[in-house]
Scaffold this motif. Sequence first.
Motif, PDB file in Angstrom:
ATOM      1  N   LYS A  88      83.430 -22.535 -40.216  1.00  0.00           N
ATOM      2  CA  LYS A  88      83.424 -23.639 -39.241  1.00  0.00           C
ATOM      3  C   LYS A  88      84.695 -23.643 -38.380  1.00  0.00           C
ATOM      4  O   LYS A  88      84.684 -24.122 -37.254  1.00  0.00           O
ATOM      5  CB  LYS A  88      83.266 -24.982 -39.976  1.00  0.00           C
ATOM      6  CG  LYS A  88      81.923 -25.090 -40.683  1.00  0.00           C
ATOM      7  CD  LYS A  88      81.796 -26.297 -41.581  1.00  0.00           C
ATOM      8  CE  LYS A  88      80.557 -26.154 -42.452  1.00  0.00           C
ATOM      9  NZ  LYS A  88      80.533 -27.088 -43.589  1.00  0.00           N
ATOM     10  N   LEU A 145      86.193 -21.986 -33.622  1.00  0.00           N
ATOM     11  CA  LEU A 145      87.104 -22.852 -32.873  1.00  0.00           C
ATOM     12  C   LEU A 145      88.391 -22.085 -32.532  1.00  0.00           C
ATOM     13  O   LEU A 145      88.894 -22.133 -31.402  1.00  0.00           O
ATOM     14  CB  LEU A 145      87.430 -24.082 -33.734  1.00  0.00           C
ATOM     15  CG  LEU A 145      87.838 -25.330 -33.009  1.00  0.00           C
ATOM     16  CD1 LEU A 145      86.725 -25.812 -32.100  1.00  0.00           C
ATOM     17  CD2 LEU A 145      88.176 -26.438 -34.006  1.00  0.00           C
ATOM     18  N   GLU A 195      87.654 -19.644 -29.788  1.00  0.00           N
ATOM     19  CA  GLU A 195      87.470 -20.320 -28.504  1.00  0.00           C
ATOM     20  C   GLU A 195      88.836 -20.734 -27.926  1.00  0.00           C
ATOM     21  O   GLU A 195      89.080 -20.590 -26.721  1.00  0.00           O
ATOM     22  CB  GLU A 195      86.563 -21.547 -28.696  1.00  0.00           C
ATOM     23  CG  GLU A 195      86.258 -22.321 -27.433  1.00  0.00           C
ATOM     24  CD  GLU A 195      85.424 -21.547 -26.407  1.00  0.00           C
ATOM     25  OE1 GLU A 195      84.689 -20.638 -26.811  1.00  0.00           O
ATOM     26  OE2 GLU A 195      85.535 -21.862 -25.202  1.00  0.00           O
ATOM     27  N   ILE A 208      78.575 -26.215 -35.508  1.00  0.00           N
ATOM     28  CA  ILE A 208      79.591 -25.171 -35.267  1.00  0.00           C
ATOM     29  C   ILE A 208      79.371 -23.930 -36.135  1.00  0.00           C
ATOM     30  O   ILE A 208      79.711 -22.814 -35.722  1.00  0.00           O
ATOM     31  CB  ILE A 208      81.017 -25.734 -35.467  1.00  0.00           C
ATOM     32  CG1 ILE A 208      82.039 -24.758 -34.878  1.00  0.00           C
ATOM     33  CG2 ILE A 208      81.318 -25.983 -36.945  1.00  0.00           C
ATOM     34  CD1 ILE A 208      83.272 -25.392 -34.354  1.00  0.00           C
ATOM     35  N   ASP A 230      77.589 -21.257 -34.431  1.00  0.00           N
ATOM     36  CA  ASP A 230      78.395 -20.385 -33.547  1.00  0.00           C
ATOM     37  C   ASP A 230      78.740 -19.091 -34.287  1.00  0.00           C
ATOM     38  O   ASP A 230      78.612 -17.986 -33.749  1.00  0.00           O
ATOM     39  CB  ASP A 230      79.724 -21.057 -33.158  1.00  0.00           C
ATOM     40  CG  ASP A 230      79.572 -22.189 -32.147  1.00  0.00           C
ATOM     41  OD1 ASP A 230      78.460 -22.713 -32.021  1.00  0.00           O
ATOM     42  OD2 ASP A 230      80.580 -22.556 -31.492  1.00  0.00           O
ATOM     43  N   SER A 265      81.689 -24.767 -30.323  1.00  0.00           N
ATOM     44  CA  SER A 265      83.162 -24.746 -30.260  1.00  0.00           C
ATOM     45  C   SER A 265      83.631 -24.933 -28.815  1.00  0.00           C
ATOM     46  O   SER A 265      84.643 -25.607 -28.559  1.00  0.00           O
ATOM     47  CB  SER A 265      83.729 -23.455 -30.857  1.00  0.00           C
ATOM     48  OG  SER A 265      83.035 -22.356 -30.360  1.00  0.00           O
TER      49      SER A 265
END
Length: 370
Positions: A18, A22, A25, A182, A185, A361
């Motif tokens: 998770k 992020l 990104e 997320i 992703d 994200s």
Amino acid sequence: MNNLKLLLVVGARPNFMKIAPLLHEIRKQNITEEQGKTNIAHLLVHTGQHYDVKMSEAFFKELEIPDPDFNLEVGSGSHAVQTAEIMIRFEKVCLKESPDWIIVVGDVNSTMACTLVAAKLGIKVAHIEAGLRSFDRSMPEEINRLVTDALADLLLTPSEDADLNLLREGVLPEKIKRVGNIMIDTLVFNLKKARSLKPYAQYGLEENKYVFVTLHRPSNVDNKESLALIIQNLAELSKKLPVVFPLHPRTEKNLNQYDMFPSLDRYPHLKLCKPVGYFESIGLADKAKFVLTDSGGLQEETTFLKVPCLTLRPNTERPVTITVGTNKLTSVDTITDDINRILEGKHQPGAIPELWDGRTSNRIIKILKN
Ligand code: UD1
């Protein structure tokens, strides 16, 4: 110039997939941004709740997560001890770094402990995967979700049911932002690689001709009678279809403690193994006839992959996997019928929930920047 400083927290296995998207990104946006514009400073804190190589380090490598800036090395302990140790050690990091936001994910003890610390220091908290509720307070994760969401400033939700739960609890609507899932992703990004590895082949298995099992919840594996019943069911199932069952440390410890391994020698198609990595887990789930699990993550991953999933629990905090996806709750009393239904092809085909699109994200970073 940095004008946003984030402290991202991971602690246990389900957190790594998770946080990874992020971090990627942020890195992407920092590179593409013109000089002088908003640049995001970010530090990664690993609480060390999970510490085995196979439960932690392996995921950093596979998902290309940079080494944590801080490792709190809390390790195992009772819930109170683990939570308290994380709080004591995380407070020092917060005081040293004074971030604008701390970012927590999911529902593990690390999520709640770090949220409590930040809230008391007046540091804003963003919770990714907010609003999920099983309405079962005997689950430690449900307590973690309730406390985290009561204190967080920004509640980033994966689905409409989560928004509704938060509104019902009196959370201000402006704090709630639906961003999608997320974890999907990470799945979207890595699926091709996971598929190319064909992990089932190393167990001598063929596509669509095995069952992938993961079980680790205290309610299933801590109690001797319950664990024995489940294992008996799996042993019987393995006579019909081979079963691959990577053992979580909690499950392995209990199988040892209750001396259950020797009786399983008679079942060559019940393949028990050590915890598997991310690619292997996704690759095994993707080509399984069905998945039997009590994990939150696998309920969502199977929904995305449209693989039938039986969740061995009386409830789920992820109802969209049942209403939209391929998931179905089961119990030791109904499992035989549920398995037969899948083998006869009578399961729900499933669809992918809204905003489970690999861009969560990106939406989160946009919100944080604003
Ligand atoms: C934790 C989370 C759960 C999540 C699960 C995924 C909480 C309350 N629970 O449960 O939500 O689904 O992680 O894995 O935060 N152990 C090892 N090596 C490790 C980690 C744990 O041997 O790397 C052993 C511990 O000593 C302990 C047992 O596994 O005996 C359980 O670990 P713990 O972190 O307490 O909870 P999990 O059951 O893993």
